[in-house]
Enzyme design. Structure first.
Site, PDB file in Angstrom:
ATOM      1  N   ARG A   1      -9.244   1.331   9.141  1.00 57.56           N
ATOM      2  CA  ARG A   1      -8.601   0.118   9.154  1.00 57.56           C
ATOM      3  C   ARG A   1      -9.718  -0.658  10.105  1.00 57.56           C
ATOM      4  O   ARG A   1      -9.529  -1.902  10.123  1.00 57.56           O
ATOM      5  CB  ARG A   1      -7.417   0.121   9.971  1.00 57.56           C
TER       6      ARG A   1
ATOM      7  N   LYS B   1       0.778  -1.239   0.144  1.00 54.22           N
ATOM      8  CA  LYS B   1       0.182   0.029   0.143  1.00 54.22           C
ATOM      9  C   LYS B   1       0.951   1.364  -0.183  1.00 54.22           C
ATOM     10  O   LYS B   1       0.404   2.256  -0.794  1.00 54.22           O
ATOM     11  CB  LYS B   1      -0.953   0.052   1.124  1.00 54.22           C
TER      12      LYS B   1
ATOM     13  N   ARG C   1      11.581  -6.084   4.558  1.00 50.19           N
ATOM     14  CA  ARG C   1      11.162  -4.617   4.502  1.00 50.19           C
ATOM     15  C   ARG C   1      12.367  -3.912   5.509  1.00 50.19           C
ATOM     16  O   ARG C   1      12.574  -4.279   6.430  1.00 50.19           O
ATOM     17  CB  ARG C   1       9.668  -4.292   4.899  1.00 50.19           C
TER      18      ARG C   1
ATOM     19  N   ARG D   1      -0.491  -9.145  13.326  1.00 48.57           N
ATOM     20  CA  ARG D   1      -1.108  -8.180  12.539  1.00 48.57           C
ATOM     21  C   ARG D   1      -1.769  -8.721  11.241  1.00 48.57           C
ATOM     22  O   ARG D   1      -2.766  -7.962  10.996  1.00 48.57           O
ATOM     23  CB  ARG D   1       0.175  -7.099  11.793  1.00 48.57           C
TER      24      ARG D   1
HETATM   25  P1  ADP Z   1       2.300  -1.831   3.175  1.00 50.41           P
HETATM   26  O1  ADP Z   1       2.424  -0.195   3.306  1.00 50.41           O
HETATM   27  O2  ADP Z   1       0.975  -2.243   2.607  1.00 50.41           O
HETATM   28  O3  ADP Z   1       2.670  -2.212   4.721  1.00 50.41           O
HETATM   29  P2  ADP Z   1       4.838  -1.670   1.758  1.00 50.41           P
HETATM   30  O4  ADP Z   1       4.513  -0.728   0.731  1.00 50.41           O
HETATM   31  O5  ADP Z   1       5.583  -1.272   2.937  1.00 50.41           O
HETATM   32  O6  ADP Z   1       3.683  -2.394   2.290  1.00 50.41           O
HETATM   33  O7  ADP Z   1       5.578  -2.947   1.346  1.00 50.41           O
HETATM   34  C1  ADP Z   1       6.100  -4.044   2.126  1.00 50.41           C
HETATM   35  C2  ADP Z   1       7.532  -4.546   1.448  1.00 50.41           C
HETATM   36  O8  ADP Z   1       7.379  -5.197   0.289  1.00 50.41           O
HETATM   37  C3  ADP Z   1       8.372  -3.436   1.530  1.00 50.41           C
HETATM   38  O9  ADP Z   1       9.773  -3.953   1.779  1.00 50.41           O
HETATM   39  C4  ADP Z   1       8.177  -3.117  -0.079  1.00 50.41           C
HETATM   40  O10 ADP Z   1       9.546  -2.653  -0.739  1.00 50.41           O
HETATM   41  C5  ADP Z   1       7.966  -4.430  -0.571  1.00 50.41           C
HETATM   42  N1  ADP Z   1       7.063  -4.495  -1.801  1.00 50.41           N
HETATM   43  C6  ADP Z   1       6.051  -3.840  -2.108  1.00 50.41           C
HETATM   44  N2  ADP Z   1       5.447  -3.879  -3.190  1.00 50.41           N
HETATM   45  C7  ADP Z   1       6.160  -4.915  -3.781  1.00 50.41           C
HETATM   46  C8  ADP Z   1       5.883  -5.967  -4.881  1.00 50.41           C
HETATM   47  N3  ADP Z   1       4.964  -5.633  -5.726  1.00 50.41           N
HETATM   48  N4  ADP Z   1       6.626  -6.721  -5.101  1.00 50.41           N
HETATM   49  C9  ADP Z   1       7.711  -7.069  -4.257  1.00 50.41           C
HETATM   50  N5  ADP Z   1       7.839  -6.479  -2.998  1.00 50.41           N
HETATM   51  C10 ADP Z   1       7.039  -5.304  -2.915  1.00 50.41           C
HETATM   52  P1  ADP Z   2       1.657  -1.455   7.215  1.00 51.63           P
HETATM   53  O1  ADP Z   2       1.928  -0.380   6.343  1.00 51.63           O
HETATM   54  O2  ADP Z   2       2.864  -2.501   7.466  1.00 51.63           O
HETATM   55  O3  ADP Z   2       0.267  -2.048   7.234  1.00 51.63           O
HETATM   56  P2  ADP Z   2       1.335   0.938   9.029  1.00 51.63           P
HETATM   57  O4  ADP Z   2       2.548   1.633   9.019  1.00 51.63           O
HETATM   58  O5  ADP Z   2       0.207   1.148   8.202  1.00 51.63           O
HETATM   59  O6  ADP Z   2       1.710  -0.668   8.629  1.00 51.63           O
HETATM   60  O7  ADP Z   2       0.773   0.514  10.544  1.00 51.63           O
HETATM   61  C1  ADP Z   2       1.599   0.236  11.557  1.00 51.63           C
HETATM   62  C2  ADP Z   2       0.839   0.157  12.882  1.00 51.63           C
HETATM   63  O8  ADP Z   2       0.411   1.384  13.201  1.00 51.63           O
HETATM   64  C3  ADP Z   2      -0.346  -0.851  12.674  1.00 51.63           C
HETATM   65  O9  ADP Z   2       0.091  -2.364  12.959  1.00 51.63           O
HETATM   66  C4  ADP Z   2      -1.222  -0.233  13.804  1.00 51.63           C
HETATM   67  O10 ADP Z   2      -0.545  -0.544  15.137  1.00 51.63           O
HETATM   68  C5  ADP Z   2      -0.886   1.202  13.699  1.00 51.63           C
HETATM   69  N1  ADP Z   2      -1.948   1.826  12.960  1.00 51.63           N
HETATM   70  C6  ADP Z   2      -1.753   2.571  11.567  1.00 51.63           C
HETATM   71  N2  ADP Z   2      -2.718   2.947  11.277  1.00 51.63           N
HETATM   72  C7  ADP Z   2      -3.834   2.538  11.911  1.00 51.63           C
HETATM   73  C8  ADP Z   2      -5.233   2.931  12.018  1.00 51.63           C
HETATM   74  N3  ADP Z   2      -5.895   3.486  10.814  1.00 51.63           N
HETATM   75  N4  ADP Z   2      -5.816   2.654  12.957  1.00 51.63           N
HETATM   76  C9  ADP Z   2      -5.206   1.951  13.974  1.00 51.63           C
HETATM   77  N5  ADP Z   2      -3.991   1.694  14.045  1.00 51.63           N
HETATM   78  C10 ADP Z   2      -3.326   2.089  12.874  1.00 51.63           C
END
Ligand code: ADP
Ligand code: ADP
Ligand code: ZN
Length: 214
Positions: free
Chosen positions: A88, A13, A127, A171
């Site tokens: 969320r 995302k 990551r 998570r």
């Molecule tokens: P989110 O915001 O949904 O938690 P991230 O954008 O941080 O996810 O991506 C999670 C991990 O996967 C990061 O290390 C990112 O560089 C990698 N990643 C994101 N998109 C892809 C993809 N299409 N293929 C492989 N790795 C990816």
């Molecule tokens: P990811 O990109 O891997 O999904 P985020 O950076 O979005 O992780 O979120 C990390 C943590 O921050 C979540 O596991 C949660 O504890 C908190 N968090 C982020 N956004 C929200 C939300 N909208 N509501 C509740 N908790 C949140």
């Protein structure tokens, strides 16, 4: 253009939200980044949020919703924004819908980045994050030019505490029970679009620009 990114933790995302923000000239609003900035700066909000985040749990809705409703009314968000990590939960989505109604506005697209759980642990353990500027890398799929160093600002990269495998499983459970119902919620609003998040970064982005219109 007002966009929500949906998808499991690690689905990509944030990666895609940043590309959308750059392409369409709208701010990328990540609640995770906002909480991490507050933790770094030692604010009251940061202290409260940390206890939940460390356990892989969601920060309570009442600490989250007002913050986002306030943020989307800032001048830079007038033409639109891409929300990453919010909403969320169903109560957060309802809070957003109500706030938007009052502002005479609405969400145009909720983009679900679909990735099966089996891919997620691999994504998360690889990551690497920059706590200074928020940039995200992957040791295999999106490696920085110099190992362990942020391309954008030169800071040392870290493995987030909540990206360790024991917390990732928690998570994912939280995602399935509390966040996945939003797919139905936005389907009913007629704005849900799904993309195949298992493809490589650029292919996923191509699917998204096709939806949004280049
Ligand atoms: P989110 O915001 O949904 O938690 P991230 O954008 O941080 O996810 O991506 C999670 C991990 O996967 C990061 O290390 C990112 O560089 C990698 N990643 C994101 N998109 C892809 C993809 N299409 N293929 C492989 N790795 C990816
Ligand atoms: P990811 O990109 O891997 O999904 P985020 O950076 O979005 O992780 O979120 C990390 C943590 O921050 C979540 O596991 C949660 O504890 C908190 N968090 C982020 N956004 C929200 C939300 N909208 N509501 C509740 N908790 C949140
Ligand atoms: Zn950086």
């Amino acid at each position: 253009m007002r966009i929500i990114m949906l998808g499991a933790p690690g689905a990509g995302k944030g990666t895609q939200a940043k590309k959308i923000a750059a392409r369409y000239g709208i701010p990328h609003i990540s609640t995770g980044d906002i909480f991490r900035a507050n933790i770094k700066n030692g604010t009251e909000l940061g202290k409260k949020a940390k206890t939940y985040m460390d356990q892989g749990l969601l920060v309570p809705d009442e600490l989250t919703c007002d913050l986002v409703v306030d943020r989307i009314q800032q001048p830079d968000a007038e033409k639109g924004y891409v929300l990453d990590g919010f909403p969320r939960t169903i109560p957060q989505a309802e809070c957003l819908t109500e706030a938007l109604e009052k502002l005479g506005s609405k969400i145009d697209y909720a983009i679900d980045v679909d990735v099966p759980d089996s891919n997620i642990v691999n994504r998360m353990s690889g990551r690497r994050a920059c706590v200074k500027c928020g940039a995200t890398y992957h040791i295999v799929y999106a490696a920085p030019k110099q190992e362990g160093i942020c391309d954008a600002c030169g800071e040392k990269l870290i493995l987030r505490d909540d990206d360790k495998p024991e917390t990732v499983q928690k998570r994912l459970d939280v995602y399935h029970s509390q966040t996945q119902p939003l797919i139905d919620y936005y389907t009913k609003q007629g704005v849900l679009k799904s993309v195949d998040g298992t493809k490589d970064l650029d292919e996923v982005f191509a699917q998204i620009t096709q939806i949004l219109g280049a």
